[in-house]
Write an enzyme that holds these catalytic residues in place. Structure first.
Site, short mmCIF file in Angstrom:
data_model
loop_
_atom_site.label_atom_id
_atom_site.label_comp_id
_atom_site.label_asym_id
_atom_site.label_seq_id
_atom_site.Cartn_x
_atom_site.Cartn_y
_atom_site.Cartn_z
N ASP A 1 0.85 -1.20 0.00
CA ASP A 1 0.00 0.00 0.00
C ASP A 1 0.88 1.25 0.00
OD1 ASP A 1 -2.29 -1.52 0.21
OD2 ASP A 1 -2.65 -1.08 2.32
N MET A 2 0.28 2.37 -0.45
CA MET A 2 1.04 3.63 -0.40
C MET A 2 0.54 4.46 0.77
SD MET A 2 3.59 5.09 -1.61
CE MET A 2 3.99 4.31 -3.18
N ARG B 1 -9.96 7.64 8.22
CA ARG B 1 -9.76 8.03 6.81
C ARG B 1 -11.03 7.78 6.00
NH1 ARG B 1 -4.50 5.96 7.64
NH2 ARG B 1 -4.94 4.04 6.52
N ARG C 1 -1.72 -0.58 -8.43
CA ARG C 1 -3.11 -0.25 -8.07
C ARG C 1 -3.20 1.28 -8.06
NH1 ARG C 1 -3.92 -1.03 -2.09
NH2 ARG C 1 -4.44 -3.20 -2.44
N HIS D 1 -14.35 4.04 -6.03
CA HIS D 1 -15.80 3.80 -5.98
C HIS D 1 -16.53 4.80 -6.86
CE1 HIS D 1 -13.72 2.96 -2.18
NE2 HIS D 1 -14.29 1.79 -2.33
C1 LIG Z 1 -8.89 -1.24 -2.96
C2 LIG Z 1 -8.44 0.11 -2.48
C3 LIG Z 1 -7.17 0.23 -1.94
C4 LIG Z 1 -6.72 1.49 -1.52
N1 LIG Z 1 -5.41 1.63 -1.12
C5 LIG Z 1 -4.95 2.87 -0.85
C6 LIG Z 1 -3.56 3.10 -0.59
O1 LIG Z 1 -2.75 2.18 -0.59
N2 LIG Z 1 -3.16 4.37 -0.32
C7 LIG Z 1 -4.04 5.44 -0.34
O2 LIG Z 1 -3.62 6.57 -0.13
N3 LIG Z 1 -5.35 5.24 -0.56
C8 LIG Z 1 -5.83 3.99 -0.81
N4 LIG Z 1 -7.16 3.83 -1.08
C9 LIG Z 1 -8.12 4.92 -0.78
C10 LIG Z 1 -8.26 5.91 -1.92
O3 LIG Z 1 -7.09 6.67 -2.04
C11 LIG Z 1 -9.45 6.87 -1.69
O4 LIG Z 1 -9.24 7.59 -0.51
C12 LIG Z 1 -10.79 6.17 -1.58
O5 LIG Z 1 -10.89 5.11 -2.47
C13 LIG Z 1 -11.94 7.16 -1.88
O6 LIG Z 1 -11.83 7.67 -3.16
P1 LIG Z 1 -12.72 7.22 -4.43
O7 LIG Z 1 -11.79 6.91 -5.54
O8 LIG Z 1 -13.63 6.14 -4.07
O9 LIG Z 1 -13.46 8.54 -4.88
P2 LIG Z 1 -14.36 9.59 -4.11
O10 LIG Z 1 -14.54 10.70 -5.06
O11 LIG Z 1 -13.82 9.88 -2.76
O12 LIG Z 1 -15.73 8.81 -3.93
C14 LIG Z 1 -16.56 8.45 -5.02
C15 LIG Z 1 -17.82 7.82 -4.47
O13 LIG Z 1 -17.49 6.60 -3.80
C16 LIG Z 1 -18.25 6.43 -2.62
N5 LIG Z 1 -17.33 6.48 -1.45
C17 LIG Z 1 -16.03 6.82 -1.46
N6 LIG Z 1 -15.49 6.73 -0.22
C18 LIG Z 1 -16.49 6.35 0.59
C19 LIG Z 1 -16.55 6.09 1.99
N7 LIG Z 1 -15.51 6.20 2.79
N8 LIG Z 1 -17.76 5.70 2.50
C20 LIG Z 1 -18.85 5.58 1.70
N9 LIG Z 1 -18.84 5.82 0.36
C21 LIG Z 1 -17.68 6.19 -0.19
C22 LIG Z 1 -19.24 7.56 -2.63
O14 LIG Z 1 -20.39 7.13 -3.32
C23 LIG Z 1 -18.52 8.64 -3.40
O15 LIG Z 1 -19.39 9.58 -3.97
C24 LIG Z 1 -7.61 2.60 -1.55
C25 LIG Z 1 -8.89 2.45 -2.09
C26 LIG Z 1 -9.30 1.24 -2.57
C27 LIG Z 1 -10.66 1.13 -3.19
#
Ligand SMILES: Cc1cc2nc3c(=O)[nH]c(=O)nc-3n(C[C@H](O)[C@H](O)[C@H](O)COP(=O)(O)OP(=O)(O)OC[C@H]3O[C@@H](n4cnc5c(N)ncnc54)[C@H](O)[C@@H]3O)c2cc1C
Length: 319
Positions: A130-131, A300, A181, A239
Site C-alpha cells: 500500500d502507499m 480516513r 493499483r 468507488h
Molecule cells: C482497494 C483500495 C485500496 C486502496 N489503497 C490505498 C492506498 O494504498 N493508499 C491510499 O492513499 N489510498 C488507498 N485507497 C483509498 C483511496 O485513495 C481513496 O481515498 C478512496 O478510495 C476514496 O476515493 P474514491 O476513488 O472512491 O473517490 P471519491 O470521489 O472519494 O468517492 C466516489 C464515491 O465513492 C463512494 N465512497 C467513497 N469513499 C467512501 C466512503 N468512505 N464511504 C462511503 N462511500 C464512499 C461515494 O459514493 C462517493 O461519492 C484505496 C482504495 C481502494 C478502493
C-alpha cells in the site's frame, strides 16, 4: 475542511484513546472492517469468493514503533498467507511498509518484506504494498523496485493520482513490470506535492488510467494469474462511477479484454457496483481490513465522505 479534520484525528493519539473506548464506535467502524480476528476476515473472504469476488487482506496497523512489533506484524502476515493457502481462498495480501518498521529503519522493513515475499512465493501468492503519506512515497517505491530487481515477481504497489509525481512513477513501474493499483489518495498532503482540488485529482486519475492501460496494451495483454491471486498490471481502485466508466471505455478503445484490469473496492463500500462489474465479467477485488488497530483506517473512511460522519454523529447522540 471536514476531510482535513478527520485526517488530523486519524493521527491523534488522544482522539484514538477516546474513540476506541466507545463501544458504539467499533459498531460503526465494523461497516468497513471485517472483524478483529483473522478468522473473521477469512469468513468474509469466503463469502466474497462464493459470489465470484476476489479479495486482498489487510491486517490493520501502521507506523510500528519498535522492532518487536514490526516482527510481530511480519509473523501475522506469514500466518494469514498460510491460512489463505490452507483454505484455498482467492485472496492476496496488502501490507504497509510502516507496519514492517520503515520509519524506524528501512533495512529492517526490507528484510521483513522479503521474508513475506519468500513465504508468498512458496504459496504462489502476491503481495501489494500500500502507499502511505508522501513522506514515504520515495522509499516505498525504492524498496518495492529493489525487491522486484532481486527477482520477486510477486510484489506490486499503489500509485495515488493526487500526487504530481505519479505519471513518472507509473512509467517507471510499468517499465520494470511492477503491478500498480491506482487510487486517488487518502492522506492530507500539501499543495507543493499534491493537487488541492478534487476535479484535478479526478482528471489525473483518468489520465493515469489511460497510461496504465496503454502500457498493458503495449506489452500485449497481461492479465492476472487466473486463480485469483495474481492481479493484472493495472488495478483501478475507486468507488467513483465516472472513473470506472472511463476505465471501461479505455479498455474498449485499446481493444483489451475485461480481464486486463481489476476493479478494486474497499470492504463495505458500493457493494452494488462490485456485483454489477462482477456480473459484467470484470475481475473485482475487495480490500478486506481486519484487526484491532482499526482507528486510523476508520477515520480516513470518515474523512472521505461527510455522510459517514453525520451517520457517526447521529448514532452517537442516539446512544
Ligand atoms: C482497494 C483500495 C485500496 C486502496 N489503497 C490505498 C492506498 O494504498 N493508499 C491510499 O492513499 N489510498 C488507498 N485507497 C483509498 C483511496 O485513495 C481513496 O481515498 C478512496 O478510495 C476514496 O476515493 P474514491 O476513488 O472512491 O473517490 P471519491 O470521489 O472519494 O468517492 C466516489 C464515491 O465513492 C463512494 N465512497 C467513497 N469513499 C467512501 C466512503 N468512505 N464511504 C462511503 N462511500 C464512499 C461515494 O459514493 C462517493 O461519492 C484505496 C482504495 C481502494 C478502493
Amino acid at each position: 475542511m471536514l476531510r482535513a479534520f478527520f485526517i488530523f484525528l486519524s493521527k491523534a493519539d488522544w482522539a484514538q484513546r477516546i474513540i476506541t473506548n466507545w463501544k458504539f464506535a467499533w459498531r460503526m467502524a465494523s461497516r468497513f472492517i471485517a472483524g478483529e480476528t483473522q478468522e473473521d476476515a477469512l469468513d468474509v473472504v469466503r463469502q466474497l469468493n462464493q459470489q465470484g469476488i476476489l479479495a486482498t487482506l489487510d491486517h490493520l496497523g501502521e507506523n510500528t514503533e519498535d522492532q518487536k512489533a514490526a516482527e510481530q506484524f511480519t509473523n501475522d502476515v506469514l500466518s494469514v498467507l498460510a491460512a489463505i493457502h490452507t483454505a484455498g481462498l482467492k485472496s492476496n495480501v496488502s501490507i504497509k511498509l510502516s507496519q514492517l518498521g520503515l520509519v524506524l529503519d528501512p533495512e529492517m522493513a526490507y528484510a521483513n518484506l522479503t521474508r513475506i515475499l519468500d513465504r508468498a512465493r512458496q504459496y504462489q501468492n502476491f503481495i501489494r504494498v500500500d502507499m502511505e503519506d508522501s513522506t514515504l512515497t520515495e522509499i516505498t517505491l525504492e524498496l518495492v523496485s529493489r525487491a522486484k530487481a532481486a527477482g520477486y515477481d510477486n510484489v506490486g504497489t499503489v500509485i495515488q493520482s493526487y500526487l504530481y509525481r505519479s505519471e513518472d512513477d507509473i512509467r517507471q513501474l510499468a517499465q520494470k513490470g511492477i503491478k500498480v493499483r491506482l487510487v486517488k489518495g487518502a492522506y492530507k498532503e500539501p499543495s507543493s506535492v499534491a493537487y488541492p482540488k478534487k476535479a484535478d485529482v479526478d482528471a489525473a486519475f483518468d489520465r493515469l488510467t489511460k497510461l496504465l492501460l496503454s502500457k498493458e496494451a503495449e506489452i500485449g495483454f497481461y492479465g492476472g494469474s487466473g486463480d485469483g491471486l495474481f492481479p493484472p498490471l493495472a488495478a483501478v481502485a475507486s468507488h467513483d462511477v465516472k472513473r470506472i466508466r472511463f476505465a471501461r471505455e479505455m479498455l474498449k478503445q485499446l481493444d483489451l479484454p475485461e480481464k486486463s484490469v481489476e476493479f478494486q473496492f474497499l470492504y463495505g463500500i458500493r457493494r452494488d457496483l462490485q456485483q454489477e462489474l462482477n456480473r459484467l465479467g470484470y475481475p473485482v477485488r475487495v480490500y478486506v481490513p481486519y484487526g484491532t488497530h482499526w482507528y486510523p483506517y476508520y477515520m480516513r473512511r470518515l474523512a472521505e465522505r461527510p455522510s459517514n460522519v453525520w451517520f457517526f454523529i447521529s448514532n452517537f447522540f442516539q446512544k
